[in-house]
Design an enzyme around this catalytic site. Structure first.
Site, PDB file in Angstrom:
ATOM      1  CE1 TYR A  71     -25.102 -11.958   7.716  1.00 18.91           C
ATOM      2  CE2 TYR A  71     -23.946 -13.965   8.363  1.00 18.91           C
ATOM      3  CZ  TYR A  71     -24.098 -12.589   8.435  1.00 18.91           C
ATOM      4  OH  TYR A  71     -23.249 -11.851   9.214  1.00 18.91           O
ATOM      5  CG  PHE A 123      -0.548   0.480  -4.263  1.00 20.62           C
ATOM      6  CD1 PHE A 123       0.091   1.275  -5.200  1.00 20.62           C
ATOM      7  CD2 PHE A 123      -1.881   0.730  -3.993  1.00 20.62           C
ATOM      8  CE1 PHE A 123      -0.587   2.295  -5.853  1.00 20.62           C
ATOM      9  CE2 PHE A 123      -2.566   1.752  -4.646  1.00 20.62           C
ATOM     10  CZ  PHE A 123      -1.926   2.532  -5.580  1.00 20.62           C
ATOM     11  CG  ASP A 124      -1.962   4.045  -2.171  1.00 15.41           C
ATOM     12  OD1 ASP A 124      -2.325   2.884  -2.401  1.00 15.41           O
ATOM     13  OD2 ASP A 124      -2.591   5.042  -2.562  1.00 15.41           O
ATOM     14  CG  ASP A 214      -0.523  -6.343  -3.483  1.00 13.58           C
ATOM     15  OD1 ASP A 214      -1.503  -6.696  -4.183  1.00 13.58           O
ATOM     16  OD2 ASP A 214      -0.383  -5.190  -3.058  1.00 13.58           O
ATOM     17  CB  ALA A 216      -3.626  -5.841  -7.435  1.00 21.21           C
ATOM     18  CE  LYS A 257      -6.639  -1.917  -8.073  1.00 18.37           C
ATOM     19  NZ  LYS A 257      -5.650  -2.165  -7.046  1.00 18.37           N
ATOM     20  CG  HIS A 449      -2.780   9.776  -2.160  1.00 21.56           C
ATOM     21  ND1 HIS A 449      -2.131   9.093  -1.161  1.00 21.56           N
ATOM     22  CD2 HIS A 449      -3.521   8.856  -2.817  1.00 21.56           C
ATOM     23  CE1 HIS A 449      -2.451   7.814  -1.225  1.00 21.56           C
ATOM     24  NE2 HIS A 449      -3.302   7.644  -2.213  1.00 21.56           N
TER      25      HIS A 449
HETATM   26  C1  LIG Z   1      -5.350  -1.508  -5.716  1.00 24.68           C
HETATM   27  C2  LIG Z   1      -4.240  -2.123  -5.025  1.00 24.68           C
HETATM   28  C3  LIG Z   1      -4.331  -2.475  -3.681  1.00 24.68           C
HETATM   29  C4  LIG Z   1      -5.521  -2.125  -2.809  1.00 24.68           C
HETATM   30  O1  LIG Z   1      -6.710  -2.646  -3.294  1.00 24.68           O
HETATM   31  P1  LIG Z   1      -8.119  -1.907  -3.125  1.00 24.68           P
HETATM   32  O2  LIG Z   1      -9.068  -2.844  -3.785  1.00 24.68           O
HETATM   33  O3  LIG Z   1      -8.026  -0.587  -3.814  1.00 24.68           O
HETATM   34  O4  LIG Z   1      -8.384  -1.762  -1.671  1.00 24.68           O
HETATM   35  C5  LIG Z   1      -3.252  -3.137  -3.118  1.00 24.68           C
HETATM   36  N1  LIG Z   1      -2.148  -3.408  -3.819  1.00 24.68           N
HETATM   37  C6  LIG Z   1      -2.030  -3.076  -5.117  1.00 24.68           C
HETATM   38  C7  LIG Z   1      -0.782  -3.425  -5.854  1.00 24.68           C
HETATM   39  C8  LIG Z   1      -3.057  -2.414  -5.753  1.00 24.68           C
HETATM   40  O5  LIG Z   1      -2.907  -2.058  -7.023  1.00 24.68           O
END
Ligand SMILES: *Cc1c(COP(=O)(O)O)cnc(C)c1O
Length: 457
Positions: A71, A123-124, A214, A216, A257, A449
């Site tokens: 844990y 991003f969304d 960000d 990713a 990603k 979406h």
């Molecule tokens: C995928 C993504 C996110 C969100 O990540 P999740 O793992 O899907 O929650 C944030 N910013 C960017 C640029 C992304 O491509």
């Protein structure tokens, strides 16, 4: 256009099948014409997202077996910590179950109602996490990003003049932190240059605003810097990444990603007080700070995947694979955002279906048609995803582009799959004038979406 041989061979296979056309039609109807509502088994080639859909390596599968499910203080956490410190260099970090969990925690700690969070393009999920705290996400990407034909090598760049004017207008006290997304997913997977990252960091820091990345697709972004930016040709991608993260005060990352795992995320910061608050928020929502809502084995897979995502032979293959799909589509007369991005090809649906107005969702119409024609799933990145009422006037604000994104899962599909995608889209193009738009029968307020339902017009 050269398709590079995959730098791996196949040891495990997963069957896929194309169901008959009548069954695809029935599946569409049952799903309310929302491709998120389809069953995966009814899909032949799934280009919905590159998020968590890649193939793990034998080393990652072996790492799963080493997972320590203690844990607190698990060995797996410490292996991940070593990788995160080595690659990103921030003082503190927590694992999260995915990227949006990191965004949620960051927004919960810093965003107050009415505050602004600038970025090149959110991003969304980032956009929604800022809005969910009654904050206002602001997109300040360079104008070139809105011109799909413009071949600018760093179309993800943030417009520095706009950013400085924005900070001057709204004031440091109304901007809890600033961001940049690398690569710019919502704008076509386009990279940000190191020169721009430095100028963005300076603009935020001169105003006393913390700067978050960000991250990713940071490895793909750093590969583009190596290939396209003067002075970086002889630097390793890992070294470029260190230079990039040294500019920032923290980052959030979806590990689904560029860390090539099926689930996972990271939140890194340098500020100790913020880190304390993050840990408290994490414990409330995700889990103890040494596992962050993940199993120990997931942390181990991430620790290995972070390095595999930086492998330059892999990155060269991946970026060339994306460019191949884009080039073949262009050769077939199907316009895509130029130049090809990192993780996907963004078809200019507005140009393929010019007779469908934005409020009838041309990119959604093309996405539905691609499934109907060939069992292929892409994703709409247009008005379904991004049209929002302006909070001051209530007027609908439409995005500049109507795109169909064909995201490419890592190490998953081969050249023949992409050739099939090209043939299918070419067939649709030849009868484009027959394709009709859609209207909502249901739409939630945020992230609509994912769960919206439609009816053909
Ligand atoms: C995928 C993504 C996110 C969100 O990540 P999740 O793992 O899907 O929650 C944030 N910013 C960017 C640029 C992304 O491509």
């Amino acid at each position: 256009m050269h398709y590079p041989p995959e730098p791996f061979r196949i040891k495990v296979t997963e069957p896929i099948r194309l169901i008959p056309r009548e069954e695809r039609e029935a599946a569409l109807k049952a799903a309310g014409y929302n491709l998120f509502a389809l069953k995966a088994e009814d899909i032949f080639i799934d280009l919905l997202t590159d998020s968590g859909t890649g193939a793990m390596s034998h080393d990652q599968w072996a790492a799963l077996m080493r997972g320590d499910e203690s844990y607190a203080g698990a060995r797996s956490f410490h292996r991940l910590k070593a990788a995160v410190e080595d690659i990103f260099g921030f003082k503190y970090f927590v694992p999260t179950h995915q990227g949006r969990a990191a965004e949620n925690i960051l927004a919960a700690c810093l965003v107050k109602p009415g505050m602004y969070v600038p970025s090149n393009m959110h991003f969304d999920t980032t956009d929604a996490n800022v809005r969910a705290r009654r904050g206002r996400p602001v997109n300040l990407v360079i104008d070139e990003a809105a011109d799909p034909a413009n071949p600018h090598p760093f179309k993800g760049n943030l417009d520095i003049a706009k950013l400085k004017a924005f900070i001057a207008q709204h004031g440091r006290e109304n901007i809890p932190f600033g961001m940049i997304t690398v690569t710019n997913n919502a704008g076509g997977g386009q990279p940000v240059s190191m020169e721009n990252l430095k100028a963005v960091a300076d603009a935020y820091h001169e105003a006393g605003i913390p700067f978050f990345i960000d991250a990713a697709r940071y490895a793909e972004n750093c590969y583009f810097i190596q290939q396209r930016e003067p002075g970086y040709r002889h630097r390793s991608v890992k070294d470029i990444a260190r230079e990039m993260f040294a500019l920032a005060d923290g980052m959030c990352m979806s590990a689904k990603k560029d860390a090539i795992v099926n689930i996972g995320g990271l939140l890194c910061v340098n500020d100790e007080t913020l880190f304390q608050n993050i840990k408290n928020e994490l414990i409330l929502r995700e889990g103890f700070p040494t596992y962050g809502g993940l199993a120990g084995r997931d942390l181990d897979a991430m620790a290995v995947g972070l390095y595999e995502g930086l492998d330059e032979t892999y990155l060269a293959y991946r970026i060339a694979q994306t460019a191949y799909l884009a080039q073949r589509l262009n050769d077939a007369g199907i316009p895509t955002i130029q130049p090809a991005g990192g993780h996907g090809v963004y078809v200019n649906a507005g140009a393929v279906l010019p007779h469908i107005p934005q409020h009838e969702f041309p990119a959604q119409a093309l996405a539905v048609e691609l499934y109907r024609e060939g069992g292929i799933r892409g994703v709409e990145i247009g008005s379904v995803m991004f049209a929002h009422p302006d909070p001051d006037t209530g007027q609908m604000v439409y995005p500049k582009l109507e795109l169909l994104r064909l995201a490419i899962p890592r190490r998953t599909y081969t050249q023949s799959h992409f050739d099939y995608v090209v043939e299918t889209l070419a067939n649709i193009k030849s009868r484009a004038a027959e394709v009709r738009g859609y209207k909502f029968t249901y739409a939630p307020e945020l992230l609509r979406h994912f769960t919206a339902r439609f009816e053909p017009l």
